[in-house]
Enzyme design. Sequence first.
Site, PDB file in Angstrom:
ATOM      1  N   ASP A  19       7.354  20.374  88.895  1.00 48.53           N
ATOM      2  CA  ASP A  19       6.495  19.570  89.760  1.00 48.53           C
ATOM      3  C   ASP A  19       7.111  19.400  91.153  1.00 48.53           C
ATOM      4  O   ASP A  19       8.327  19.458  91.308  1.00 48.53           O
ATOM      5  CB  ASP A  19       6.268  18.193  89.107  1.00 48.53           C
ATOM      6  CG  ASP A  19       5.065  17.469  89.690  1.00 48.53           C
ATOM      7  OD1 ASP A  19       4.236  18.114  90.366  1.00 48.53           O
ATOM      8  OD2 ASP A  19       4.965  16.246  89.480  1.00 48.53           O
ATOM      9  N   GLY A  22       3.787  20.825  96.108  1.00 50.99           N
ATOM     10  CA  GLY A  22       2.953  20.315  97.193  1.00 50.99           C
ATOM     11  C   GLY A  22       3.748  19.423  98.139  1.00 50.99           C
ATOM     12  O   GLY A  22       3.639  19.533  99.369  1.00 50.99           O
ATOM     13  N   HIS A  36       3.962  26.587  96.432  1.00 48.14           N
ATOM     14  CA  HIS A  36       3.901  27.320  95.164  1.00 48.14           C
ATOM     15  C   HIS A  36       4.660  28.642  95.279  1.00 48.14           C
ATOM     16  O   HIS A  36       5.333  29.061  94.350  1.00 48.14           O
ATOM     17  CB  HIS A  36       2.442  27.576  94.765  1.00 48.14           C
ATOM     18  CG  HIS A  36       1.650  26.326  94.525  1.00 48.14           C
ATOM     19  ND1 HIS A  36       2.129  25.288  93.750  1.00 48.14           N
ATOM     20  CD2 HIS A  36       0.427  25.923  94.970  1.00 48.14           C
ATOM     21  CE1 HIS A  36       1.220  24.310  93.717  1.00 48.14           C
ATOM     22  NE2 HIS A  36       0.190  24.672  94.463  1.00 48.14           N
ATOM     23  N   ARG A  70      -8.330  21.163  90.962  1.00 51.56           N
ATOM     24  CA  ARG A  70      -7.806  21.239  92.343  1.00 51.56           C
ATOM     25  C   ARG A  70      -8.747  22.060  93.227  1.00 51.56           C
ATOM     26  O   ARG A  70      -9.591  22.796  92.712  1.00 51.56           O
ATOM     27  CB  ARG A  70      -6.403  21.852  92.320  1.00 51.56           C
ATOM     28  CG  ARG A  70      -5.409  20.933  91.625  1.00 51.56           C
ATOM     29  CD  ARG A  70      -3.997  21.401  91.830  1.00 51.56           C
ATOM     30  NE  ARG A  70      -3.074  20.465  91.193  1.00 51.56           N
ATOM     31  CZ  ARG A  70      -1.773  20.439  91.411  1.00 51.56           C
ATOM     32  NH1 ARG A  70      -1.223  21.305  92.244  1.00 51.56           N
ATOM     33  NH2 ARG A  70      -1.011  19.558  90.797  1.00 51.56           N
ATOM     34  N   LEU A 130      15.682  36.155  75.542  1.00 53.59           N
ATOM     35  CA  LEU A 130      15.066  34.881  75.950  1.00 53.59           C
ATOM     36  C   LEU A 130      13.562  34.980  75.753  1.00 53.59           C
ATOM     37  O   LEU A 130      12.937  35.939  76.189  1.00 53.59           O
ATOM     38  CB  LEU A 130      15.361  34.589  77.428  1.00 53.59           C
ATOM     39  CG  LEU A 130      14.667  33.343  78.008  1.00 53.59           C
ATOM     40  CD1 LEU A 130      15.410  32.070  77.598  1.00 53.59           C
ATOM     41  CD2 LEU A 130      14.561  33.419  79.529  1.00 53.59           C
ATOM     42  N   GLU A 206      15.109  15.413  74.274  1.00 51.00           N
ATOM     43  CA  GLU A 206      15.831  14.611  75.256  1.00 51.00           C
ATOM     44  C   GLU A 206      15.164  14.863  76.618  1.00 51.00           C
ATOM     45  O   GLU A 206      14.800  16.000  76.936  1.00 51.00           O
ATOM     46  CB  GLU A 206      17.306  15.028  75.311  1.00 51.00           C
ATOM     47  CG  GLU A 206      18.060  14.775  74.020  1.00 51.00           C
ATOM     48  CD  GLU A 206      18.140  13.294  73.668  1.00 51.00           C
ATOM     49  OE1 GLU A 206      18.248  12.456  74.594  1.00 51.00           O
ATOM     50  OE2 GLU A 206      18.087  12.973  72.463  1.00 51.00           O
TER      51      GLU A 206
HETATM   52  C1  IPE Z   1       1.997  18.719  85.836  1.00 49.02           C
HETATM   53  O1  IPE Z   1       2.012  18.506  87.186  1.00 49.02           O
HETATM   54  C2  IPE Z   1       1.439  20.076  85.551  1.00 49.02           C
HETATM   55  C3  IPE Z   1       2.293  21.192  85.942  1.00 49.02           C
HETATM   56  C4  IPE Z   1       3.506  21.105  86.362  1.00 49.02           C
HETATM   57  C5  IPE Z   1       1.692  22.485  85.825  1.00 49.02           C
HETATM   58  P1  IPE Z   1       0.799  17.760  87.944  1.00 49.02           P
HETATM   59  O2  IPE Z   1       1.232  17.612  89.342  1.00 49.02           O
HETATM   60  O3  IPE Z   1      -0.466  18.466  87.679  1.00 49.02           O
HETATM   61  O4  IPE Z   1       0.755  16.364  87.165  1.00 49.02           O
HETATM   62  P2  IPE Z   1       0.374  14.931  87.709  1.00 49.02           P
HETATM   63  O5  IPE Z   1      -0.983  15.051  88.343  1.00 49.02           O
HETATM   64  O6  IPE Z   1       1.423  14.542  88.682  1.00 49.02           O
HETATM   65  O7  IPE Z   1       0.396  14.063  86.489  1.00 49.02           O
HETATM   66  C1  IPE Z   2       3.533  21.673  90.615  1.00 47.61           C
HETATM   67  O1  IPE Z   2       3.522  21.234  91.926  1.00 47.61           O
HETATM   68  C2  IPE Z   2       2.787  22.974  90.457  1.00 47.61           C
HETATM   69  C3  IPE Z   2       1.497  22.865  89.756  1.00 47.61           C
HETATM   70  C4  IPE Z   2       1.019  21.783  89.198  1.00 47.61           C
HETATM   71  C5  IPE Z   2       0.673  24.058  89.705  1.00 47.61           C
HETATM   72  P1  IPE Z   2       2.365  20.345  92.506  1.00 47.61           P
HETATM   73  O2  IPE Z   2       1.364  21.233  93.153  1.00 47.61           O
HETATM   74  O3  IPE Z   2       1.828  19.431  91.478  1.00 47.61           O
HETATM   75  O4  IPE Z   2       3.155  19.526  93.613  1.00 47.61           O
HETATM   76  P2  IPE Z   2       2.960  18.015  94.030  1.00 47.61           P
HETATM   77  O5  IPE Z   2       3.035  17.189  92.794  1.00 47.61           O
HETATM   78  O6  IPE Z   2       1.608  17.925  94.678  1.00 47.61           O
HETATM   79  O7  IPE Z   2       4.074  17.740  94.957  1.00 47.61           O
HETATM   80 MG    MG Z   3       2.327  17.536  90.924  1.00 47.10          MG
END
Ligand code: IPE
Ligand code: IPE
Ligand code: MG
Length: 239
Positions: A19, A22, A36, A70, A130, A206
Site C-alpha cells: 500500500d 498513490g 504504481h 477506482r 519460491l 504475525e
Molecule cells: C489494499 O489497499 C489493497 C491492495 C494493496 C491491493 P487499498 O489501498 O485498496 O485499501 P484501503 O482502501 O486503504 O483499505
Molecule cells: C496500493 O497503493 C496499490 C493498489 C491498491 C493497487 P494505493 O494505490 O492504494 O496507494 P494509496 O493508498 O492511495 O497511497
Molecule cells: Mg491504498
Amino acid sequence: MAKETPRATVPQHVAIIMDGNGRWAQKHHLPRLSGHEAGRKSVKRAVQAAIDHGVRYLTLYAFSVENWQRPREEVQGLMGLLRGVIREELSEMGKEGIRLRTIGRKQDLPDAVREELEAAIESTRGNTRLDLILALSYGSRVEITEAVQVMAREAQAGQLDPEQIREETVEKHLYTRGIPDPDLLIRTSGEMRISNFMLWQISYSEIHVTPVLWPDFGEKDFSLALDDYAGRDRRFGGV
Ligand code: IPE
Ligand code: IPE
Ligand code: MG
C-alpha cells in the site's frame, strides 16, 4: 527444566499488503500511475529478498475486488502494468525458479491479462524455489462466499455430508488450497487495517506494519520485518 517457548525463525510464507503507491506519487508531485510504476521495482526487490532469506511462499496483494471502483484510467493503467510485468519477468522467473500462482477472481481480469497470466502460470508450474502468489481481483469475503456456494452445491448433490464439514473441508474450497497460511503479514504505508485480505488464512499470522510507502520498500525493510518476526513468541492460543 524450564520449557522453552517456541521462537519463530524464518517465515515459510510472507504475505504483503502493498500500500501507499498513490501517496508516494503525490509526495513526488506525480500522477498516481507513476506510483504504481515505482511500486513495480519494490515487487522485484521483495521477490529477491524472499528468495535470499529462504522464504518459500510470497503472496502479494496487488489488486482487490474493491479496487475495480477506482477511476477507469487508473484501473486500465494497473492492468496494463500487470500485463507488462508478467511478460517482461517471465524468463527471470524461470531462471530464479519462481512458480507464479494467483488467488482471486481471475474471470474479472481483461482477456489479455488473463491469457498472459495463464501462460506464465503454466510455464512456471514446475519451479520449486519460491511460490509467488499474486492476489488479483481478490477479496476474502467473496472467496469465502464462493467456497460456501460450492460446498452447498456439493451437499445438495449428495457429494458432501454437512456433518463431515471440517476446517480442512473449508480450506480445500478456498483459492489458497494447498498453500500454507501466512506466517508473517506485512502492510506498508502505516494503515492499521486488513482491507479484506485473507481473513481466514491470517488467523494466527504475525503482523508487521511499516510506515514506509510501498515504492520505497526495499531489501532492508524486508529484513527488518523478518527480524521483527523472529522476535515474536507465537503461542497459537497456548501458554
Ligand atoms: C489494499 O489497499 C489493497 C491492495 C494493496 C491491493 P487499498 O489501498 O485498496 O485499501 P484501503 O482502501 O486503504 O483499505
Ligand atoms: C496500493 O497503493 C496499490 C493498489 C491498491 C493497487 P494505493 O494505490 O492504494 O496507494 P494509496 O493508498 O492511495 O497511497
Ligand atoms: Mg491504498
